[in-house]
Design a protein around this motif. Structure first.
Motif, PDB file in Angstrom:
ATOM      1  N   ARG A 195      -6.071   6.206  -2.273  1.00 32.74           N
ATOM      2  CA  ARG A 195      -5.415   7.160  -2.299  1.00 32.74           C
ATOM      3  C   ARG A 195      -5.338   7.377  -0.586  1.00 32.74           C
ATOM      4  O   ARG A 195      -4.626   8.244  -0.276  1.00 32.74           O
ATOM      5  N   VAL A 196      -7.098   6.883   0.519  1.00 32.09           N
ATOM      6  CA  VAL A 196      -6.717   7.285   1.760  1.00 32.09           C
ATOM      7  C   VAL A 196      -8.172   6.343   2.411  1.00 32.09           C
ATOM      8  O   VAL A 196      -8.455   5.816   1.350  1.00 32.09           O
ATOM      9  N   ARG A 197      -7.170   5.700   3.591  1.00 30.40           N
ATOM     10  CA  ARG A 197      -8.806   4.567   3.712  1.00 30.40           C
ATOM     11  C   ARG A 197      -8.399   4.324   4.996  1.00 30.40           C
ATOM     12  O   ARG A 197      -7.187   5.111   6.130  1.00 30.40           O
ATOM     13  N   ILE A 198      -9.469   4.289   6.547  1.00 33.49           N
ATOM     14  CA  ILE A 198      -9.566   4.255   7.624  1.00 33.49           C
ATOM     15  C   ILE A 198      -8.585   2.451   7.425  1.00 33.49           C
ATOM     16  O   ILE A 198      -9.156   1.561   7.351  1.00 33.49           O
TER      17      ILE A 198
ATOM     18  N   ASP B 274       0.683  -0.992  -0.127  1.00 35.53           N
ATOM     19  CA  ASP B 274      -0.288   0.150  -0.253  1.00 35.53           C
ATOM     20  C   ASP B 274       0.961   1.231  -0.396  1.00 35.53           C
ATOM     21  O   ASP B 274       1.576   1.429   0.917  1.00 35.53           O
ATOM     22  N   HIS B 275       0.841   2.343  -1.125  1.00 34.22           N
ATOM     23  CA  HIS B 275       1.264   2.892  -0.458  1.00 34.22           C
ATOM     24  C   HIS B 275      -0.089   4.814   0.109  1.00 34.22           C
ATOM     25  O   HIS B 275       0.547   6.067  -0.792  1.00 34.22           O
ATOM     26  N   GLY B 276      -0.784   4.136  -0.138  1.00 34.10           N
ATOM     27  CA  GLY B 276      -1.527   5.872   0.213  1.00 34.10           C
ATOM     28  C   GLY B 276      -2.078   6.244   1.450  1.00 34.10           C
ATOM     29  O   GLY B 276      -1.245   5.390   2.403  1.00 34.10           O
ATOM     30  N   LEU B 277      -2.339   7.033   1.865  1.00 34.43           N
ATOM     31  CA  LEU B 277      -2.590   7.578   3.304  1.00 34.43           C
ATOM     32  C   LEU B 277      -3.485   7.256   4.147  1.00 34.43           C
ATOM     33  O   LEU B 277      -4.586   5.667   3.727  1.00 34.43           O
ATOM     34  N   LYS B 278      -3.417   7.010   5.656  1.00 34.55           N
ATOM     35  CA  LYS B 278      -3.534   5.853   7.141  1.00 34.55           C
ATOM     36  C   LYS B 278      -4.574   6.480   7.120  1.00 34.55           C
ATOM     37  O   LYS B 278      -3.556   7.970   7.950  1.00 34.55           O
ATOM     38  N   LEU B 279      -5.471   6.312   7.618  1.00 40.99           N
ATOM     39  CA  LEU B 279      -6.276   7.520   8.423  1.00 40.99           C
ATOM     40  C   LEU B 279      -6.292   6.581  10.030  1.00 40.99           C
ATOM     41  O   LEU B 279      -6.563   5.144  10.147  1.00 40.99           O
ATOM     42  N   LEU B 280      -6.478   6.943  11.674  1.00 39.88           N
ATOM     43  CA  LEU B 280      -6.468   6.378  12.391  1.00 39.88           C
ATOM     44  C   LEU B 280      -7.706   6.685  13.218  1.00 39.88           C
ATOM     45  O   LEU B 280      -7.445   7.866  12.766  1.00 39.88           O
TER      46      LEU B 280
END
Length: 419
Positions: free
Chosen positions: A299-302, A272-278
């Motif tokens: 692009r972005v995921r939780i 994975d190279h996308g953004l990671k959200l907590l």
């Protein structure tokens, strides 16, 4: 208007005049949805999350169809004793989230004449019960962990409908003495359940359920170690469903099966190279800007949600099932001071390596709203960018799509620029 919106509108409209008929209509819709999810699942989801969608739909349909074999619980009460006697726990918060997903929540909110400052999850539940859309359970189990609204909703339902209740009060102090105190309360709770169900809870059966919880927690930690480095497509609804496998269904064969499947999917995931959200606190999963940005987006995921991990990372590996369940409650992220909650966030961050955190300020949740500034300051001081996003998990009248979209997009762009 979508099919779901039209169906939910009809259920809500009917609930105002005849709750029983509205429930029958809702159950018909759930049967159809269960069939669709089993035989025509969303192919964008991995096998584990396809199973999860079907499992939760089947579970909620069963609870609403057979309330006599169910018990109303708060989200943070250990449910292994109920599962051991074949009763299905359903939490006020979980049911209300499901009503929001069904899009029938507005008449239920209108029917609740409690303080409008009360958490909307609880107002939906109280309104649904008042209208007869939601059944009254044979008994209630709740705790003071995390949610002050529990201390209003459960006594109110008990008094209004003359339903027996049992409360597990968890001390503020996080210590082994508190664990032993709560373990004694849980032994009393088991006696209460036996009295209400007229069934004995065999210790071997309870121990087996807690052992399944232990294995599910171990798998969840393995999942956290994987989710930061590989991507498996997912959506915010699945994140909410995992709250149910990690609470109401924790200790069941189904929850354990799900986490085995999830770990298997992530072990085969792509780098994975996308953004990671907590994500901290609940997710407004039905709000369109949130779904648009975070569903199936490389692009972005939780990568982790506090409402899911709070019960899974605090598991106490004790051979005594009561001490194991009590340890989980006492060491919950929501117990003790703010510093304990921050410590739990950082423990998860060490595993998932998120690029940023989103702290959702759910309307009516006084504990999170009061501590949000301190949590944000602590995380940012330790190098984890944090967005405080206010809104409501299920009442659209307290949501602003435009503001949510603007703030989430800006936060993601800021993280991308700094990566």
């Amino acid at each position: 208007m979508s099919v779901v919106d039209a169906f939910g509108g009809k259920v809500g409209e009917l609930a105002v005049t005849d709750g029983q008929k509205a429930r029958s209509l809702m159950l018909l819709g759930y049967v159809a949805q269960e069939f669709r999810l089993k035989w025509f699942p969303d192919k964008r989801l991995p096998k584990s999350k396809q199973y999860l969608s079907w499992l939760i739909m089947r579970y909620m349909r069963g609870v609403l169809r057979h309330p006599e074999q169910s018990a109303m619980t708060s989200l943070f009460i250990p449910c292994e004793p109920l599962l051991s006697v074949g009763y299905a726990p359903y939490s006020a918060e979980g049911v209300s989230a499901f009503m929001t997903g069904t899009r029938c929540q507005d008449p239920l909110l209108d029917a609740a004449d409690e303080d409008p400052g009360l958490c909307s999850y609880h107002r939906i539940f109280l309104g649904g019960t008042r209208l007869g859309l939601l059944p009254t359970p044979p008994f209630l189990l709740y705790t003071n962990v995390a949610c002050d609204a529990n201390m209003i909703t459960f006594p109110h339902v008990s008094r209004t409908y003359h339903i027996p209740r049992f409360c597990v009060e968890v001390p503020y102090e996080i210590s082994q003495d508190s664990v032993r105190y709560v373990a004694d309360e849980l032994r009393e709770m088991v006696t209460f359940i036996e009295d209400q169900t007229h069934r004995l809870i065999a210790q071997d059966t309870l121990r087996s359920a807690v052992n399944r919880s232990r294995e599910a927690c171990s798998l969840y930690l393995r999942y956290l170690d994987l989710v930061g480095s590989v991507n498996v497509p997912g959506d915010v609804t699945s994140q909410m469903y995992e709250i149910m496998t990690n609470h109401m269904l924790l200790g069941s064969e189904e929850s354990l099966r799900y986490w085995r499947m999830a770990v298997s999917d992530y072990e085969k995931g792509k780098p994975d190279h996308g953004l990671k959200l907590l994500w901290i606190h609940t997710i407004p999963f039905a709000q369109m800007p949130v779904r648009t940005l975070l569903n199936f987006n490389p692009r972005v995921r939780i990568v982790a949600c506090e409402m899911s991990y709070e019960s899974m990372i605090a598991f106490q590996d004790d051979p005594d099932p009561y001490l194991a369940m009590a340890g989980r409650m006492v060491r919950s992220s929501f117990c003790g001071g703010v510093e304990h909650r921050v410590d739990q966030i950082l423990a998860v961050q060490k595993r998932v390596h998120a690029d940023g955190a989103v702290l959702f300020g759910h309307w009516g949740c006084k504990a999170t709203l009061a501590s949000s500034g301190m949590i944000k300051d602590e995380l940012e001081a330790l190098g984890l960018p944090c967005l405080f996003l206010d809104g409501d998990g299920c009442d659209i009248h307290n949501q602003s799509d435009g503001q949510t979209e603007t703030r989430l997009q800006a936060f993601v762009e800021m993280l991308e620029a700094g990566k």
